[in-house]
Scaffold this active site. Structure first.
Site, PDB file in Angstrom:
ATOM      1  N   ASN A 151       0.624  -1.205   0.280  1.00  0.00           N
ATOM      2  CA  ASN A 151      -0.160  -0.557  -0.101  1.00  0.00           C
ATOM      3  C   ASN A 151       0.648   1.082   0.089  1.00  0.00           C
ATOM      4  OD1 ASN A 151      -2.820  -1.525   0.058  1.00  0.00           O
ATOM      5  ND2 ASN A 151      -2.257  -1.290   2.356  1.00  0.00           N
ATOM      6  N   CYS A 172      -5.121  -7.324  -2.945  1.00  0.00           N
ATOM      7  CA  CYS A 172      -5.816  -7.514  -1.749  1.00  0.00           C
ATOM      8  C   CYS A 172      -6.706  -7.740  -0.897  1.00  0.00           C
ATOM      9  CB  CYS A 172      -6.803  -5.171  -1.927  1.00  0.00           C
ATOM     10  SG  CYS A 172      -7.275  -4.899  -0.704  1.00  0.00           S
ATOM     11  N   HIS A 173      -6.543  -8.340  -0.100  1.00  0.00           N
ATOM     12  CA  HIS A 173      -7.050  -8.838   0.397  1.00  0.00           C
ATOM     13  C   HIS A 173      -9.028  -9.523   0.821  1.00  0.00           C
ATOM     14  CE1 HIS A 173      -3.076  -9.189   2.728  1.00  0.00           C
ATOM     15  NE2 HIS A 173      -3.316 -10.537   2.454  1.00  0.00           N
ATOM     16  N   HIS A 203      -9.741  -1.136  -2.298  1.00  0.00           N
ATOM     17  CA  HIS A 203     -10.592  -0.567  -0.595  1.00  0.00           C
ATOM     18  C   HIS A 203     -11.575   0.040  -0.455  1.00  0.00           C
ATOM     19  CE1 HIS A 203      -6.642  -1.132   2.141  1.00  0.00           C
ATOM     20  NE2 HIS A 203      -6.581  -1.883   1.425  1.00  0.00           N
TER      21      HIS A 203
END
Length: 475
Positions: A151, A172-173, A203
């Protein structure tokens, strides 16, 4: 056989997941693995851990260590895949600085690694290092895929895609856990019959549809979300709650403790850890991928000096990332020996995307992921130079993103407030212009709702000085 280079191999637990996964995958088990870091202690710890896993898996892989910038090019030479997990400046001093200086100006943050002034300065520290990686990759492994986990995702991945020739996808998880987390926490339950589509930006991607056997689940999701945020949703006994949220699987002790604290908090107060996201869903119509602590600082609605009661009302965890870093440091002290000195250490393949992507490229058996890619007309009401997060198919041809079309207008509008900051931060890193840095931070939704222009400029100037040596000079 393929060569996998891991940049930031001192991220030992994450290296175990990604590279342990590769060693457990038949198509990747005999790979050459190159571990690169600038910290000799952490590099050696990760190497010892991975050598143990490799021995207990038949010593199929070849593992090499590369310490320091002078060995970086050799670590990358001939790589098929490069996994990036670096953190420039670490928790101490740089993360501490990113929190403490803004706090002097009355600007409070929760995570500060993706957006806002913390995210911007993390990008300014990291982009030059990423560009050095890119120059080396263009020379010694021009056909490699870069899998970026670092990030601020959109700023770093967007820079690589726009200003280098490196084949890059950001991972990204939050995409793969979004629908299961939402359905399980509301007691609806997640299973393989659930169909969903997610698209937006990292996000802040949107769960655009969520169905089970073709039936829209959103009406029931929103009904339960209203009850949950009002403290009136029945969540069952602790044992029932734990089994639902963990899918009946055993949890690490610290994770079970955290889950129990959340359960007890809700039973006492009616507050829980996902109140911000559910409120945003009820107001904007769709659920967002990343956590409430992140989204509390991506919007101007929840952390406000004039409305201090909002922090308690929405259970906003100010200074969460520093607490998390301290906790992880303490956990590493307790667990580090177990991972690095256990000759019987084994690994079970995790759900991390990386090994599945590499396997799909090696075997030509396609998989679907959520990937961060350049917006080449994929989301038609977001800027074309933005980095977007969309469903992608992966096979031997690489990463092929899906065309989404228009997002719901209110969703695109909220995304654009974050994209503004991302694009200006990339421009600042490219031009080394202080004015562009000021402008990026002035455009941040949370910062501009709290601070004057003069305070924003003064705060940035203090951060320039405090980060001297960790980033290039700006003019």
């Amino acid at each position: 056989m393929s060569k996998i280079t891991f940049m930031g191999a001192g991220s030992t637990v994450f290296a175990k997941n990604v590279l342990g996964d590769a060693m457990m995958t038949p198509a990747l088990a005999e790979s050459e693995i190159a571990l690169y870091d600038i910290d000799a202690v952490r590099l050696n710890e990760s190497a010892a851990m991975l050598e143990a896993i490799n021995r207990n898996n038949g010593s199929k892989a070849r593992i090499g260590k590369y310490l320091g910038i002078e060995n970086r090019k050799e670590a990358l030479r001939g790589a098929s895949y490069v996994v990036n997990a670096i953190q420039v400046g670490g928790y101490d001093p740089c993360t501490i600085t990113d929190f403490e200086i803004p706090k002097k100006y009355g600007l409070r943050q929760t995570i500060a690694d993706t957006l806002g002034v913390g995210g911007v300065f993390r990008a300014l520290r990291t982009i030059p290092v990423m560009m050095d990686f890119a120059r080396d990759m263009e020379e010694v492994c021009p056909d490699a895929w870069l899998l970026n986990y670092t990030n601020p995702m959109a700023m770093l991945t967007g820079t690589m895609l726009r200003y280098t020739s490196v084949k890059t996808v950001g991972l990204c998880h939050s995409v793969q856990v979004c629908a299961p987390t939402l359905l399980n926490e509301l007691g609806i339950g997640y299973d393989d019959r659930v169909q969903y589509t997610i698209a937006g930006i990292n996000h802040q991607a949107w769960l655009l549809e969520c169905k089970r056997d073709g039936v829209d689940l959103y009406p029931e999701i929103k009904r339960r979300a209203r009850l949950y945020n009002a403290g009136k949703l029945e969540i069952g006994t602790w044992e029932e709650r734990r089994n639902l949220l963990s899918n009946g699987e055993p949890l690490p002790g610290h994770e079970e403790d955290r889950m129990r604290e959340e359960y007890d908090l809700y039973q006492r107060t009616g507050r829980h850890g996902d109140m911000v996201r559910l409120e945003l869903m009820l107001r904007f119509g769709y659920y967002i991928t990343e956590s409430s602590e992140h989204n509390a600082e991506y919007t101007p609605y929840f952390i406000k000096r004039s409305y201090p009661e909002l922090i308690d009302r929405f259970n906003v965890p100010l200074d969460e990332y520093p607490r998390r870093c301290i906790r992880q440091i303490e956990e590493w002290k307790a667990r580090g020996r177990e991972l690095t000195e256990n000759p019987d250490l084994k690994h079970t393949r995790s759900r991390e995307y990386a090994s599945y992507i590499m396997e799909a490229m090696e075997t030509d058996r396609p998989i679907k992921i959520g990937g961060n890619v350049l917006n080449t007309g994929l989301i038609t009401n977001l800027p074309r130079n933005a980095c977007v997060e969309v469903p992608c198919m992966v096979d031997r041809n690489g990463v092929r993103p899906t065309v989404i079309g228009d997002l719901p207008e209110q969703c695109a509008a909220l995304n654009r407030t974050n994209i503004n900051v991302q694009l200006m931060a990339i421009e600042a890193a490219r031009t080394r212009s202080k004015d562009a840095v000021y402008q990026a931070v002035m455009l941040d939704p949370h910062t501009c709702a709290e601070l004057s222009i003069d305070d924003i400029v003064a705060m940035c100037d203090e951060l320039f000085e405090a980060h001297r040596g960790w980033m290039p000079e700006y003019h």
